[in-house]
Design an enzyme around this catalytic site. Structure first.
Site, PDB file in Angstrom:
ATOM      1  N   LYS A 185       0.875  -1.173   0.000  1.00 11.15           N
ATOM      2  CA  LYS A 185       0.000   0.000   0.000  1.00 11.15           C
ATOM      3  C   LYS A 185       0.911   1.221   0.000  1.00 11.15           C
ATOM      4  CE  LYS A 185      -4.086   1.975   2.140  1.00 11.15           C
ATOM      5  NZ  LYS A 185      -3.662   3.350   2.295  1.00 11.15           N
TER       6      LYS A 185
ATOM      7  N   LYS B 138      -6.324  -8.153  -2.279  1.00  6.50           N
ATOM      8  CA  LYS B 138      -7.507  -8.053  -3.149  1.00  6.50           C
ATOM      9  C   LYS B 138      -7.913  -9.446  -3.611  1.00  6.50           C
ATOM     10  CE  LYS B 138      -5.660  -3.745  -4.879  1.00  6.50           C
ATOM     11  NZ  LYS B 138      -5.115  -2.953  -5.973  1.00  6.50           N
TER      12      LYS B 138
HETATM   13  S1  IVH Z   1      -6.665  -0.506  -4.176  1.00  7.74           S
HETATM   14  C1  IVH Z   1     -10.519   1.489  -2.704  1.00  7.74           C
HETATM   15  N1  IVH Z   1      -4.111  -0.755  -4.078  1.00  7.74           N
HETATM   16  O1  IVH Z   1      -5.002   3.549  -0.752  1.00  7.74           O
HETATM   17  C2  IVH Z   1     -10.192   1.101  -4.046  1.00  7.74           C
HETATM   18  N2  IVH Z   1      -5.037   1.245  -3.193  1.00  7.74           N
HETATM   19  O2  IVH Z   1      -7.233   3.588   1.223  1.00  7.74           O
HETATM   20  C3  IVH Z   1      -9.087   0.141  -4.147  1.00  7.74           C
HETATM   21  N3  IVH Z   1      -3.384   2.807  -2.331  1.00  7.74           N
HETATM   22  O3  IVH Z   1      -7.295   5.513  -2.527  1.00  7.74           O
HETATM   23  C4  IVH Z   1      -7.811   0.709  -3.783  1.00  7.74           C
HETATM   24  N4  IVH Z   1      -1.612   1.600  -2.777  1.00  7.74           N
HETATM   25  O4  IVH Z   1      -4.844   5.798  -3.053  1.00  7.74           O
HETATM   26  C5  IVH Z   1      -5.148   0.039  -3.782  1.00  7.74           C
HETATM   27  N5  IVH Z   1      -1.848  -1.169  -4.084  1.00  7.74           N
HETATM   28  C6  IVH Z   1      -2.864  -0.368  -3.799  1.00  7.74           C
HETATM   29  C7  IVH Z   1      -2.692   0.900  -3.186  1.00  7.74           C
HETATM   30  C8  IVH Z   1      -3.814   1.675  -2.903  1.00  7.74           C
HETATM   31  C9  IVH Z   1      -2.042   2.735  -2.272  1.00  7.74           C
HETATM   32  C10 IVH Z   1      -4.206   3.931  -1.833  1.00  7.74           C
HETATM   33  C11 IVH Z   1      -5.154   4.468  -2.873  1.00  7.74           C
HETATM   34  C12 IVH Z   1      -6.515   4.383  -2.268  1.00  7.74           C
HETATM   35  C13 IVH Z   1      -6.205   4.254  -0.824  1.00  7.74           C
HETATM   36  C14 IVH Z   1      -7.306   3.479  -0.144  1.00  7.74           C
END
Ligand code: IVH
Length: 677
Positions: free
Chosen positions: A119, A285
């Site tokens: 993340k 995911k």
């Molecule tokens: S998936 C919610 N994958 O985290 C829709 N998000 O808290 C799915 N982020 O707004 C998000 N790395 O800006 C996803 N590998 C990653 C990510 C990621 C950073 C951020 C993104 C999102 C936030 C959600």
């Protein structure tokens, strides 16, 4: 007495200063002083010029202090909302996530393949390609409406401006995280608090040339709208876009089962400090996109993904005192005032003790040495007491039975479990000034009215000054009074006015959520809005006679049980609550509830399920029905249009009742073909 030249010098110095701050605010998006400090500087300059007419001849002020900030970027609605993620902090949370997914998909015990990615702690953005050409680039904004930052995104060299290859969709929306590397941050760190802040500032430059000076990078991690959709899994998606030239994170991996989740989490955590970018956890995911589609979203976050944060930072400190805090529902929370200690870069001086039982269980006392932890944005918690450090004369903490307002507090009986609640509550609602203040803070919060500039501190300030005592007062603020307050000036007042005006237009579901009925969160507020449709219908709840019938009907709604109905009844039985709600409605323009998918096959149909389905869970069946425009009821009544009988253990009594009322009864198979027709 100042000489003329001294005054001119002083004036010029201040002009230089305001020029600097204008540039920080308007161009660099990195203000160095608060709005109020800025306003004070501006006031000083104006009054200096007023007092000394010779300053006017210098003609320095007019172009400098007249301008109020413009909305820098064009606002554009996202093709699909940009949601956030729910969090997990430990292996139990991750186990719960897997169970929830399995339950929803009705595949208990079966393995679900997950895709794990770091993340990235940056700023999210979305890139839209039409026929392979980058045509739009938006910031997240509030998730529904983003800002057009295409020109700035264009300056990031590794973002493809055109993509070529096989099977490129007509519309391709790539979600990505923009960041600045730890290394690059070292070179510019004097201007920003942290890399994330620097990336945000750079992305929101008015002038793309400024953006290009700060070296931004990105990782693509997801998609929004895609037409036609030709990816089958998250893995497949990333592989394809990587071939098309997008940068994807190399530390991603397919994992199966909780053991692999844990070991991947540990592995990446151990690499964390050696990476050249900040990460704050892993995102897991569901890999299969068909399953993702079935799982869908709740109000704020997808059901198919979760952020598994790295473990909380811990620290040792001492309890100086234990006080209580009153929440918006009257809940009394004990708070430990601790000797200030830095935990994960933040100075902590308060930690929550949850409730009376928790204090008894851990035998927490004033003067104790304790270990605290801070995870994510949640309030720091007390994990343990070091009994070896306890003084002999220490005494057990006696939990107060009175609220800060002086009223006796109560522990309620839970409607569903018939057990006494662990939390004590003040029963006075708006009549308790501590509760009322918290209710106001809820009203202005992001998920409710979302009034920027009217945060918790300002609510406290306006409350103390008697400017706001109930929600409707927000919309009748006397800005002339605010003008004279320390810390307020033209700029901040102008912004507040705009934010309040904007919030006057609100959807029915947000309104219902905002008024803060217990047990009515965002999901339940939506279910209620779907039932009432208009504020006019909702307002019938204020009438005691009409209320009785409405409450009976509410029980029929799927998701609304006795607990919720009791809470709604309680809320409106309190005359003060009703009066305050009516006053608020007068100030607003509340729009009718509208389903996203009005033209659904089941538009306005009332549906009920009995028995289990072969392949999907009840929750999924409900979400499919709702996505097709239906309302899902929880009991048989004349209003019901269709009873769907699942193949596994349907309730005979319900079928008989439906027959009696001549309600259309269909089988699971017929239901499926109805949806697929
Ligand atoms: S998936 C919610 N994958 O985290 C829709 N998000 O808290 C799915 N982020 O707004 C998000 N790395 O800006 C996803 N590998 C990653 C990510 C990621 C950073 C951020 C993104 C999102 C936030 C959600």
């Amino acid at each position: 007495m100042n000489s003329k030249s001294e005054i001119i010098n002083k004036f010029k110095k201040k002009v230089k200063l305001i020029k600097f701050h204008n540039n920080q605010y308007f161009n660099l998006d990195n203000p160095k002083i608060s709005d109020s400090e800025y306003d004070k500087l501006k006031k000083d300059l104006i009054s200096l010029e007023k007092k000394n007419s010779f300053l006017r001849d210098l003609n320095l002020l007019e172009s400098l202090v007249g301008a109020t900030p413009t909305n820098k970027f064009k606002k554009i609605k996202h093709l699909k909302p940009m949601l956030s993620l729910s969090n997990a902090f430990n292996v139990t949370d991750m186990g719960d996530f897997i169970k929830k997914v399995q339950n929803f998909l009705n595949i208990k015990g079966k393995n679900i393949e997950l895709f794990s990615e770091p993340k990235i702690d940056g700023i999210s953005a979305t890139l839209i390609y039409e026929n392979g050409v980058l045509s739009k680039g938006l910031s997240r904004g509030d998730g529904t409406i983003g800002e057009d930052i295409l020109a700035n995104l264009m300056t990031i060299s590794k973002i493809p401006k055109k993509i070529a290859g096989q099977e490129i969709p007509k519309i391709l929306e790539i979600r990505c995280e923009i960041f600045i590397s730890k290394n690059d941050f070292q070179k510019i760190k004097k201007n920003f608090a942290n890399p994330r802040n620097a990336a945000g500032g750079s992305l929101r430059q008015k002038n793309p040339e400024e953006t290009s000076k700060i070296p931004l990078k990105y990782f693509a991690y997801g998609f929004g709208a895609v037409e036609p959709m030709n990816f089958s899994s998250q893995y497949d998606f990333l592989e394809k876009i990587s071939n098309w030239g997008f940068i994807i994170n190399p530390l991603s991996k397919i994992v199966n089962g909780i053991k692999e989740i844990e070991s991947q989490h540990k592995k990446i955590d151990s690499l964390r400090s050696s990476l050249d970018y900040d990460i704050d956890g892993l995102v897991f995911k569901v890999n299969d996109l068909e399953l993702q589609k079935r799982l869908g979203n709740t109000s704020n976050s997808p059901r198919w993904a979760i952020a598994y944060k790295f473990s909380a930072e811990k620290a040792i400190t001492k309890i100086k005192n234990i006080t209580i805090q009153v929440g918006r529902t009257g809940a009394i929370t004990p708070v430990a005032k601790v000797e200030p200690v830095t935990v994960g870069g933040v100075v902590v001086s308060n930690a929550t003790l949850h409730n009376e039982d928790e204090i008894i269980r851990k035998d927490i006392r004033i003067g104790d040495t304790i270990q605290i932890q801070r995870a994510g944005d949640v309030i720091p918690q007390v994990i343990s007491v070091d009994l070896t450090k306890r003084k002999k004369e220490s005494k057990k903490f006696i939990f107060p039975t009175k609220c800060l307002c002086g009223s006796n507090t109560k522990k309620e009986l839970s409607k569903s479990t018939n057990k006494e609640d662990a939390v004590r509550r003040c029963p006075k609602g708006y009549d308790c000034k501590y509760t009322a203040r918290e209710k106001l803070k809820h009203i202005v919060s992001k998920e409710a009215f979302n009034i920027e500039g009217l945060g918790k501190k300002v609510v406290d300030q306006f409350w103390d000054l008697n400017f706001i005592k109930e929600p409707s007062d927000i919309f009748r603020l006397d800005y002339n009074k605010i003008k004279d307050l320390e810390g307020w000036g033209e700029l901040s007042i102008e912004n507040l006015k705009k934010a309040i005006l904007k919030s006057k237009v609100i959807s029915l579901e947000k309104f219902i959520y905002s008024i803060g009925i217990r047990h009515i969160g965002q999901e339940n507020a939506k279910t209620l809005a779907n039932f009432f449709i208009s504020i006019k219908e909702f307002s019938k709840l204020f009438d005691e006679k009409k209320r009785v019938d409405i409450l009976k009907n509410l029980l029929e709604l799927d998701g609304i049980g006795e607990t919720q109905v009791y809470a709604i009844k309680n809320f409106f039985t309190n005359e003060m609550n009703t009066k305050i709600t009516i006053n608020l409605i007068k100030e607003l323009s509340i729009s009718n509830y509208s389903l996203n998918n009005k033209s659904g096959k089941l538009s306005n149909k009332k549906v009920m399920f009995t028995g289990g389905f072969q392949n999907i869970s009840r929750s999924e069946a409900k979400s499919i029905a709702e996505n097709n425009g239906a309302k899902v009821l929880g009991s048989i009544s004349k209003k019901l249009d269709i009873l769907v009988v699942g193949s596994s253990k349907p309730t005979k009594k319900k079928i008989d009742q439906a027959k009696l009322l001549k309600i259309k009864i269909i089988t699971e198979k017929e239901w499926n073909s109805m949806l697929n027709s």
